[in-house]
Design a protein around this motif. Structure first.
Motif, short mmCIF file in Angstrom:
data_model
loop_
_atom_site.label_atom_id
_atom_site.label_comp_id
_atom_site.label_asym_id
_atom_site.label_seq_id
_atom_site.Cartn_x
_atom_site.Cartn_y
_atom_site.Cartn_z
N ARG A 163 0.82 -1.22 0.00
CA ARG A 163 0.00 0.00 0.00
C ARG A 163 0.85 1.27 0.00
O ARG A 163 0.31 2.36 0.07
CB ARG A 163 -0.91 0.01 1.23
CG ARG A 163 -1.86 -1.17 1.28
CD ARG A 163 -2.44 -1.34 2.66
NE ARG A 163 -3.61 -0.49 2.88
CZ ARG A 163 -4.16 -0.30 4.07
NH1 ARG A 163 -3.63 -0.86 5.15
NH2 ARG A 163 -5.22 0.45 4.20
N CYS A 164 2.14 1.12 -0.05
CA CYS A 164 3.01 2.28 0.14
C CYS A 164 3.37 2.92 -1.19
O CYS A 164 3.72 2.25 -2.15
CB CYS A 164 4.28 1.84 0.85
SG CYS A 164 5.38 3.22 1.20
N ARG A 165 3.27 4.25 -1.23
CA ARG A 165 3.60 4.93 -2.50
C ARG A 165 5.09 5.13 -2.68
O ARG A 165 5.54 5.56 -3.72
CB ARG A 165 2.85 6.24 -2.64
CG ARG A 165 2.75 7.01 -1.35
CD ARG A 165 1.98 8.27 -1.50
NE ARG A 165 2.14 9.04 -0.28
CZ ARG A 165 1.91 10.32 -0.17
NH1 ARG A 165 1.53 11.00 -1.21
NH2 ARG A 165 2.09 10.93 0.97
N HIS A 166 5.88 4.83 -1.64
CA HIS A 166 7.33 4.99 -1.78
C HIS A 166 8.03 3.66 -2.02
O HIS A 166 9.25 3.58 -1.93
CB HIS A 166 7.90 5.62 -0.51
CG HIS A 166 7.23 6.90 -0.12
ND1 HIS A 166 7.40 8.08 -0.80
CD2 HIS A 166 6.35 7.18 0.89
CE1 HIS A 166 6.68 9.03 -0.23
NE2 HIS A 166 6.02 8.50 0.80
N VAL A 167 7.26 2.62 -2.33
CA VAL A 167 7.83 1.27 -2.39
C VAL A 167 8.94 1.13 -3.44
O VAL A 167 8.87 1.72 -4.52
CB VAL A 167 6.70 0.24 -2.64
CG1 VAL A 167 5.98 0.54 -3.94
CG2 VAL A 167 7.23 -1.18 -2.61
N HIS A 202 12.83 1.44 5.10
CA HIS A 202 14.13 1.54 4.41
C HIS A 202 14.43 2.96 3.96
O HIS A 202 15.58 3.35 3.84
CB HIS A 202 14.14 0.62 3.18
CG HIS A 202 14.06 -0.83 3.52
ND1 HIS A 202 14.94 -1.42 4.39
CD2 HIS A 202 13.19 -1.79 3.13
CE1 HIS A 202 14.63 -2.71 4.51
NE2 HIS A 202 13.57 -2.96 3.76
N HIS A 203 13.37 3.70 3.65
CA HIS A 203 13.59 4.99 3.00
C HIS A 203 13.16 6.17 3.86
O HIS A 203 12.83 7.23 3.33
CB HIS A 203 12.86 5.01 1.66
CG HIS A 203 13.23 3.85 0.79
ND1 HIS A 203 14.52 3.64 0.36
CD2 HIS A 203 12.49 2.82 0.31
CE1 HIS A 203 14.55 2.53 -0.37
NE2 HIS A 203 13.33 2.00 -0.40
N ALA A 204 13.16 5.96 5.17
CA ALA A 204 12.66 7.00 6.08
C ALA A 204 13.37 8.33 5.86
O ALA A 204 12.74 9.39 5.87
CB ALA A 204 12.81 6.54 7.52
S1 SF4 Z 1 10.06 0.18 3.76
FE1 SF4 Z 1 9.24 2.23 3.86
S2 SF4 Z 1 9.18 2.93 1.75
FE2 SF4 Z 1 9.43 0.72 1.70
S3 SF4 Z 1 7.35 -0.04 1.53
FE3 SF4 Z 1 7.86 -0.03 3.69
S4 SF4 Z 1 7.12 1.89 4.41
FE4 SF4 Z 1 7.18 2.05 2.19
#
Ligand code: SF4
Ligand SMILES: Nc1ncnc2c1ncn2[C@@H]1O[C@H](COP(=O)(O)OP(=O)(O)OP(=O)(O)O)[C@@H](O)[C@H]1O
Ligand SMILES: Nc1ncnc2c1ncn2[C@@H]1O[C@H](COP(=O)(O)OP(=O)(O)O)[C@@H](O)[C@H]1O
Ligand code: SF4
Ligand SMILES: [Mg+2]
Ligand SMILES: [Mg+2]
Lengths: 329, 332
Positions: free
Chosen positions: B296-300, B323-325
């Motif tokens: 569901r994450c737009r930053h995936v 991972h991308h905080a």
């Molecule tokens: S690690 Fe972060 S960027 Fe990657 S899917 Fe999970 S919440 Fe989103």
């Protein structure tokens, strides 16, 4: 408030008896609802919100005395036979009950309960019913809907059971939805999703909604109009914007102030002093008088009636709080 | 340095799901609901730790593990440096007294046939808190503490309002002089003004009795108001934990951001910019690999689909499992 109301409730009174005493649970409640309109109903626990909904649906008359009038699309519901009412319930008017545990059958799978509702209230065939059941579970945010049709209510968490109830109520596309705290047990993301779904149906299918909630944020974001109940009566009603921004009744103001917003963390919150009166011994005058800071002598002896104080705005108070320019606009 | 009273390490819990006849015939293996997937956290002396997350994410399951109603599949909980599921602690009943749970459902958790006085007396006797002669005065004291009138002792639960019943539940929990209170949706069924009264009482008692509180609730405004720290749970894992004000004013994990943006504003004209969550809704029956939020994450990214992000400290924020905080929050 509406030109062509689909639901008109007039002077609704519901009284229960306990031994020799009469319990006035709902007193003189009147409101009307237009197509696609969403009306909120707020108030303290025990203020009569659920009984109001049950009286509209003709359920309360089995265990209490109901007076007044409820007109649904021009037909009087209070005088209908049980058989006539059954044709309307579930199909035209659906209700979501407050207690999700007690309104789901623990012995039947969730899928069966959904398809049985569709069988009773729609002309859909077997396959279409199953598809619709999956679609509805999906709509209310039950993950992996298809694979969970065969599960029993106890295998769902409390919030998920509530979502199943909502799916059942909305499955037959009713014209009026009576929703009693439908999202109280849910977290905000699912709440937002379900309120969106209800609003979408209200809009697209012209479904009228009476929404009981104690979350004033939900009222602000979802309802067009709102009625505030106290000890069985409506003490204030009107457009949401006006009622929430400039409450005119002291009780409404107290409710707004109790919300933890813009107060320093971990400090004492404002709360209306005292507790609501027992229905066994309602005060003679205004029922809110023992807790009201604005109470005068008159408040203790006479009962304020619900009166128009501005277009579309009514309050039952001898000393309403001042209007502001915002309210007049 | 504040003392840690409870340490939860890598807690896992899965409930087996009954197999359908078809599954049995087709010899499919039994499935399970993975309610907790590696929860680690510390409770500090005297703090309130708020727990938020979607319904079904495992909040109540975590609370029930802490009071030993559910044995975890794996992982540990240490209280006072003792493993609460170990043989030693099992024999020792003081844990049941020192850590008290107040349940989600005020209607079913009080015995309908017992008066308030009986309910409190029972709690006092089970843990031998007072000699028989002192039980009555202690009940009076407890009623006073939660501001119930003295005649409440003779009444049955159904004779009280919802808010008063919650006070009885609090009085019962406090009767045994606990150090930790687990409050699962304690005030969720109450109206705002009654909610405010119960919350005020809880804050005041915490101060007076130095209680440590785990506060599970879905009302974010309320959690923000009562908590020192907050943990955000997603699919049985903590995705963010940190100081309450920091987390609420600047959530760092994409899920926390979506969650906080969904809270309905009190202002009818502030429609907010709720972050719409896309993609398949998560199911504890089928936890996605990698980051549980990735569907569901737009930053995936690819990394998210494969590698589970661990909780780690983010400068100026709390701990975040993403991972991308850094990239996601660099403009905030
Ligand atoms: S690690 Fe972060 S960027 Fe990657 S899917 Fe999970 S919440 Fe989103
Ligand atoms: N079947 C019944 N017999 C007798 N009294 C009843 C019955 N149902 C409700 N009441 C009483 O009527 C009053 C209003 O109840 P109602 O359930 O409508 O309140 P409410 O506003 O919905 O509260 P809550 O938010 O707790 O649900 C209460 O005092 C309740 O005890
Ligand atoms: N006794 C049980 N048997 C099977 N599944 C369960 C049981 N209790 C909870 N679950 C499942 O565990 C998950 C988490 O539930 P719960 O901890 O109650 O969630 P929350 O309190 O956050 O709403 C849900 O998917 C729920 O269906
Ligand atoms: S009528 Fe009097 S007691 Fe009642 S709300 Fe108004 S000011 Fe207060
Ligand atoms: Mg109710
Ligand atoms: Mg729960």
């Amino acid at each position: 408030m509406t030109d062509h109301p689909i639901l008109e409730v007039e002077n609704l009174c519901t009284t229960f008896s306990r031994g020799d005493t009469a319990l006035p649970a709902v007193r003189d409640v009147s409101f009307s609802l237009g197509k696609g309109q969403v009306q909120g109903l707020v108030g303290e626990s025990g203020s009569g919100k659920s009984v109001t909904l049950r009286s509209i649906l003709g359920l309360a008359r089995h265990y209490g005395e109901v007076r007044g009038s409820v007109r649904w699309q021009g037909q009087e519901l209070t005088t209908m036979t049980e058989r006539q009412l059954r044709k309307i319930r579930g199909r035209e008017i659906a209700m979501i009950f407050q207690e999700p545990m007690t309104s789901l059958n623990p012995l039947l799978t969730v899928g069966t309960q959904l398809t049985e509702t569709l069988k009773a209230h729609t002309d859909l065939g077997r396959k279409a019913r199953r598809d619709r059941a999956i679609e509805m579970l999906d709509h209310v945010g039950i993950p992996a809907a298809a694979s969970r049709l065969g599960e029993y209510p106890h295998q769902f968490s409390g919030g998920m059971r509530q979502r199943v109830m909502i799916a059942i109520a909305l499955a037959a596309s009713p014209k009026l939805l009576l929703a009693d705290e439908p999202t109280t047990a849910l977290d905000v993301t699912i709440q937002a999703q379900i309120l969106d779904l209800i609003l979408k149906l209200a809009d697209e299918m012209s479904m009228g909604v009476v929404l009981v909630t104690h979350d004033l944020g939900v009222v602000a974001q979802t309802c067009d109009t709102v009625a505030v109940m106290y000890a069985g009566r409506v003490v204030e009603q009107g457009y949401v914007r006006q009622v929430l921004r400039t409450p005119r009744h002291p009780y409404t103001e107290g409710l707004m102030r109790s919300v933890p917003q813009d107060v320093p963390p971990r400090t004492q919150l404002y709360s209306v002093p005292g507790t609501p009166p027992s229905l066994f011994s309602l005060p003679d005058g205004c029922a809110f008088a023992p807790r009201c800071q604005a109470a005068s002598e008159a408040c203790g002896s006479a009962r304020p009636m619900l009166q128009d104080i501005a277009p579309g705005r009514q309050t039952a108070c001898f000393h309403p709080l001042p209007a502001t320019q915002d309210d007049a606009a | 340095m504040t003392q840690t009273v409870m340490k939860i390490e890598d807690l896992h819990l899965s409930f087996p799901v009954s197999r359908t006849l078809l599954d049995v015939v087709q010899r499919k293996p039994g499935k399970s609901v993975n309610a907790l997937n590696g929860v680690s956290l510390e409770l500090k002396q005297g703090e309130t730790l708020g727990v938020v997350g979607e319904s079904g994410c495992g909040k109540s399951t975590l609370a029930r593990c802490i009071v030993r109603l559910y044995p975890p599949t794996s992982g540990q909980i240490h209280f006072d440096d003792q493993d609460i599921f170990g043989a030693q602690a099992r024999k020792d009943r003081t844990y049941n007294r020192r850590v008290q749970m107040m349940f989600q459902d005020p209607y079913s958790s009080l015995n309908p046939r017992m008066t308030t006085g009986d309910i409190l007396a029972e709690a006092l006797r089970v843990h031998e808190m007072r000699p028989e002669a002192e039980i009555a005065p202690r009940i009076a004291e407890l009623l006073d503490l939660v501001r119930l009138p003295q005649d409440a002792a003779e009444k049955l639960p159904h004779e009280f309002s919802g808010g008063q019943r919650q006070r009885i539940a609090i009085a019962r929990a406090l009767a045994v002089e606990p150090e930790v209170l687990i409050a699962d949706e304690l005030v969720s069924a109450l109206d705002v003004s009654v909610q405010a009264q119960v919350v005020n009482l809880l804050l005041e008692l915490q101060e007076r009795l130095h209680l440590t509180i785990l506060f599970v609730a879905h009302d974010l405004r309320l959690v923000r108001h009562v908590s020192n720290r907050v943990a955000v749970i997603y699919l049985g894992r903590i995705v963010e934990i940190g100081d309450s004000e920091t987390l609420f004013s600047a959530p760092s994990h994409p899920y926390s951001q979506a969650l906080l943006s969904a809270a309905p504003s009190l202002d009818p004209d502030d429609k907010g910019a709720a972050i719409q969550l896309e993609g398949e809704l998560p199911s504890p029956l089928n936890v996605p690999p990698g980051c549980p939020f990735h569907v569901r994450c737009r930053h995936v990214t690819d990394q998210c689909r494969k590698v589970i992000p661990e909780l780690r400290a983010l400068e100026g924020r709390g701990e975040v499992a993403c991972h991308h905080a850094e990239e996601i929050n660099q403009h905030a």
